[in-house]
Design an enzyme around this catalytic site. Structure first.
Site, PDB file in Angstrom:
ATOM      1  N   LYS A 206       0.841  -1.208   0.000  1.00  0.00           N
ATOM      2  CA  LYS A 206       0.000   0.000   0.000  1.00  0.00           C
ATOM      3  C   LYS A 206       0.870   1.249   0.000  1.00  0.00           C
ATOM      4  CE  LYS A 206      -3.844   2.110   2.543  1.00  0.00           C
ATOM      5  NZ  LYS A 206      -4.821   1.961   3.650  1.00  0.00           N
ATOM      6  N   GLU A 212      10.966  -4.814   3.649  1.00  0.00           N
ATOM      7  CA  GLU A 212      11.081  -6.212   3.247  1.00  0.00           C
ATOM      8  C   GLU A 212      10.589  -6.407   1.807  1.00  0.00           C
ATOM      9  OE1 GLU A 212       9.415  -5.017   5.891  1.00  0.00           O
ATOM     10  OE2 GLU A 212       9.466  -6.409   7.598  1.00  0.00           O
ATOM     11  N   GLY A 267      -4.559  -2.219   5.342  1.00  0.00           N
ATOM     12  CA  GLY A 267      -3.791  -3.344   4.807  1.00  0.00           C
ATOM     13  C   GLY A 267      -4.340  -4.692   5.229  1.00  0.00           C
ATOM     14  N   ARG A 268      -4.658  -4.813   6.548  1.00  0.00           N
ATOM     15  CA  ARG A 268      -5.097  -6.122   7.026  1.00  0.00           C
ATOM     16  C   ARG A 268      -6.543  -6.433   6.649  1.00  0.00           C
ATOM     17  NH1 ARG A 268      -3.535  -2.779  10.909  1.00  0.00           N
ATOM     18  NH2 ARG A 268      -5.099  -1.829  12.283  1.00  0.00           N
ATOM     19  N   GLU A 353      -3.096  -6.536  15.610  1.00  0.00           N
ATOM     20  CA  GLU A 353      -2.635  -5.258  15.038  1.00  0.00           C
ATOM     21  C   GLU A 353      -3.766  -4.227  15.065  1.00  0.00           C
ATOM     22  OE1 GLU A 353      -1.190  -4.296  10.685  1.00  0.00           O
ATOM     23  OE2 GLU A 353       0.552  -4.925  11.867  1.00  0.00           O
ATOM     24  N   HIS A 384      -0.772 -32.032  19.729  1.00  0.00           N
ATOM     25  CA  HIS A 384       0.559 -32.609  19.962  1.00  0.00           C
ATOM     26  C   HIS A 384       1.581 -31.495  20.147  1.00  0.00           C
ATOM     27  CE1 HIS A 384      -1.144 -36.489  18.756  1.00  0.00           C
ATOM     28  NE2 HIS A 384      -1.844 -35.756  17.908  1.00  0.00           N
ATOM     29  N   LYS A 512      10.657  -0.179  12.881  1.00  0.00           N
ATOM     30  CA  LYS A 512      11.154   0.203  11.550  1.00  0.00           C
ATOM     31  C   LYS A 512      12.260   1.250  11.675  1.00  0.00           C
ATOM     32  CE  LYS A 512       6.789  -0.604   9.025  1.00  0.00           C
ATOM     33  NZ  LYS A 512       5.715   0.021   8.227  1.00  0.00           N
TER      34      LYS A 512
HETATM   35  O1  F6P Z   1       2.414  -4.583   9.834  1.00  0.00           O
HETATM   36  C1  F6P Z   1       2.500  -3.225   9.581  1.00  0.00           C
HETATM   37  C2  F6P Z   1       1.936  -2.943   8.193  1.00  0.00           C
HETATM   38  O2  F6P Z   1       1.844  -1.568   7.988  1.00  0.00           O
HETATM   39  C3  F6P Z   1       0.593  -3.603   7.972  1.00  0.00           C
HETATM   40  O3  F6P Z   1      -0.467  -2.893   8.531  1.00  0.00           O
HETATM   41  C4  F6P Z   1       0.573  -3.700   6.470  1.00  0.00           C
HETATM   42  O4  F6P Z   1      -0.405  -4.611   6.023  1.00  0.00           O
HETATM   43  C5  F6P Z   1       2.000  -4.183   6.213  1.00  0.00           C
HETATM   44  O5  F6P Z   1       2.790  -3.482   7.186  1.00  0.00           O
HETATM   45  C6  F6P Z   1       2.509  -3.954   4.799  1.00  0.00           C
HETATM   46  O6  F6P Z   1       2.385  -2.586   4.478  1.00  0.00           O
HETATM   47  P1  F6P Z   1       2.409  -2.202   2.890  1.00  0.00           P
HETATM   48  O7  F6P Z   1       1.193  -2.840   2.276  1.00  0.00           O
HETATM   49  O8  F6P Z   1       2.364  -0.717   2.875  1.00  0.00           O
HETATM   50  O9  F6P Z   1       3.682  -2.770   2.315  1.00  0.00           O
END
Ligand code: F6P
Length: 550
Positions: A206, A212, A267-268, A353, A384, A512
């Site tokens: 987003k 990453e 995002g979630r 979150e 288990h 971060k």
């Molecule tokens: O976990 C933190 C977060 O901002 C989430 O809310 C989001 O889904 C994820 O990192 C990835 O963010 P982006 O879609 O901006 O890469």
């Protein structure tokens, strides 16, 4: 509503007495009411919820419902669905629900933005059709065989849970892979199986700033350019889903290959948007539409059902009864379904979150606890792993069991055993086994007096662990959509009543920032380390030394 509304659990004398009673009764004894199962079960859309193994009575639940109504929950629900900026710290609406609503609702809520949303949906479906028809191919003209989705958090978990849950519905023949973690091992693992010429890449971010995702995308881009030796490969074989068009373009993506994400989709909660493209490429447009329709049906139920027959509201209130009245800190999510093995991880982000906060929407320190520690894994594996603790530690861990009456394999005996274990575990967690029963069983089994006195206490189980059992006929796209929406709305209700903003995630910012500082030290840059602990400095130095040795 001031931050006092949770006084309900600590000041309301009726509730205080009910809590004291609940903490001193056996759930099993509540079944003396022969109507309990019927009264504490509910069907809604394609799901059936049996909450009769919860440590709560109908009158106690009625108190909670009245309290929720007194907290203006009906108005809060209307406010979310109508697009009010309920994400107050980011001044954003929360409208992922619109993405799965009919076009008429999109126009009613979004106005002219509905056109853009509809166009994005149509474009996404067109990409799926064209890839499947071979109209969209790799740079060499070969049909795509594989899709690689690069994203993390909400740009990963929804796709992951959809791909595994709907494996029987993978109908396009495309093999869809997800790459989230920044560990190089995760990258090399994918490169061992992918062919550059026939791989379609979807970067999902987003913000298009997630460390990453960008590093993974950079590595995959380098690999593809090296393999294909053609700079046009990225423009041809890569798509992006982002709200940051500029950064996506500067990465080398063709503007027409960038699908939008709107700021009113968290995002979630974004699977319903073009974030779902990798999933749609696996299951096809029709099944993706069914997934959204299942979620929409749950939205309708949530908005229209009275609270005493409202599945998300009841799950939310029972969850708060367990968390804030009975003080149980965790929630185990145990899907007895191999296909739902990614659901606990997905719900960890959706729940923790969203509501893992301690400050109200108005910025006041809360004097109550909020989101539970969510964990779990698919049954029967959990039996288990951690069920020993659930049965014999002093921790009472409320549990959501999720199971389909009909399995997706032909192995009916396997499914019977799976369901039997699911139902047995909910019963065992509730009933436990007291000392007298253990002693009787040992004696009946021929144990000597010495053995009985030596072993009995080791074999007792506390019981009285409350649980929900969520049933479905079979795990279809529609059922999965309903399950995900059910939990989204449960979490929304709890956020309202806990008075937190469920839609920001400032807590991820510090990590971060510090990882940037650590990286700068590792890269030999001059960084003010006075704020960093000697432990971290020593560990960084150890890493640097190790690198120099290699
Ligand atoms: O976990 C933190 C977060 O901002 C989430 O809310 C989001 O889904 C994820 O990192 C990835 O963010 P982006 O879609 O901006 O890469």
């Amino acid at each position: 509503m001031s931050v006092k509304n949770m006084d309900f659990f600590t000041q309301n004398i009726t509730v205080k007495n009910a809590v004291a009673c609940a903490l001193n009764r056996s759930i099993f004894s509540l079944f003396e009411d022969s109507n309990r199962v019927e009264n504490l079960s509910l069907s809604a859309t394609s799901l059936h919820l049996d909450y009769s193994k919860q440590n709560i009575t109908k009158p106690e639940l009625s108190h909670l419902i009245s309290w929720a109504e007194g907290c203006n929950l009906p108005q809060h629900i209307k406010s979310m669905f109508s697009g009010d900026k309920i994400n107050n710290t980011e001044q954003r609406a929360v409208l992922h629900t619109v993405l799965r609503a009919p076009l008429s609702v999109k126009h009613e809520i979004l106005g002219k933005e509905a056109v853009e949303v509809e166009q994005a949906e149509q474009y996404m479906a067109q990409i799926v059709d064209d890839v499947c028809a071979g109209k969209l191919t790799g740079i060499t003209g070969d049909k795509f065989t594989d899709v690689l989705a690069i994203g993390i958090g909400g740009s990963y978990y929804g796709i992951k849970v959809g791909l595994s849950a709907l494996h029987p519905y993978h109908s396009t023949g495309l093999k869809v892979h997800v790459l989230a973690n920044v560990d190089g091992a995760a990258v090399t693992e994918k490169l061992e199986i992918l062919k550059a010429a026939t791989t379609l890449v979807v970067i999902i971010s987003k913000t298009f700033t997630t460390q990453e995702t960008l590093l993974n995308a950079k590595a995959i881009k380098a690999w593809m350019l090296a393999e294909l030796d053609d700079n046009k490969a990225i423009a041809k074989q890569w798509y992006a889903v982002s709200s940051n068009i500029e950064k996506a373009q500067s990465f080398g993506l063709d503007a027409s290959n960038i699908l939008p994400m709107w700021d009113w989709v968290g995002g979630r909660f974004s699977l319903w948007s073009a974030v779902g493209l990798p999933l749609a490429l696996a299951i096809g447009n029709q099944h993706f539409a069914e997934l959204k329709a299942g979620a929409y049906a749950m939205d309708q139920h949530f908005q229209t059902a009275s609270f005493d027959k409202n599945m998300p509201v009841l799950m939310a209130l029972i969850g708060m009864w367990n968390r804030n009245a009975l003080n149980y800190p965790s929630l185990a999510v145990l899907p007895y379904d191999h296909a739902l093995r990614a659901l606990p991880g997905y719900l960890q982000q959706t729940d923790m979150e969203s509501n893992g906060k301690s400050v109200s929407k108005q910025g006041e320190k809360l004097n109550w606890v909020t989101a539970p520690i969510v964990f779990g894994q698919e049954g029967t594996n959990g039996q288990h792993a951690f069920m020993q603790l659930m049965h014999q530690s002093d921790e009472i861990i409320p549990t959501d069991f999720i199971v389909a009456l009909q399995g997706t394999s032909d192995l009916t005996e396997h499914h019977k055993v799976l369901v039997a274990n699911c139902l047995a575990q909910s019963e065992a967690l509730m009933q436990g086994k007291d000392l007298a029963t253990v002693q009787k069983e040992l004696i009946a089994g021929g144990a000597s007096k010495e053995e009985v006195s030596r072993l009995a206490s080791h074999k007792t189980m506390k019981g009285n662990t409350p649980s929900n059992t969520l049933l479905m006929q079979s795990l279809t796209p529609s059922c999965l959509g309903a399950i995900l929406a059910l939990y989204e709305h449960k979490i929304f209700v709890q956020g309202v009543l806990w008075q937190v903003n469920s839609y920001d995630q400032w807590g991820v910012e510090l990590g971060k920032q510090l990882s940037t500082q650590v990286l700068e030290i590792m890269n030999g840059q001059t960084v003010d380390k006075t704020q960093m602990s000697p432990s971290s400095i020593k560990l960084i130095e150890t890493f640097i030394q190790k690198q120099s040795v290699n």
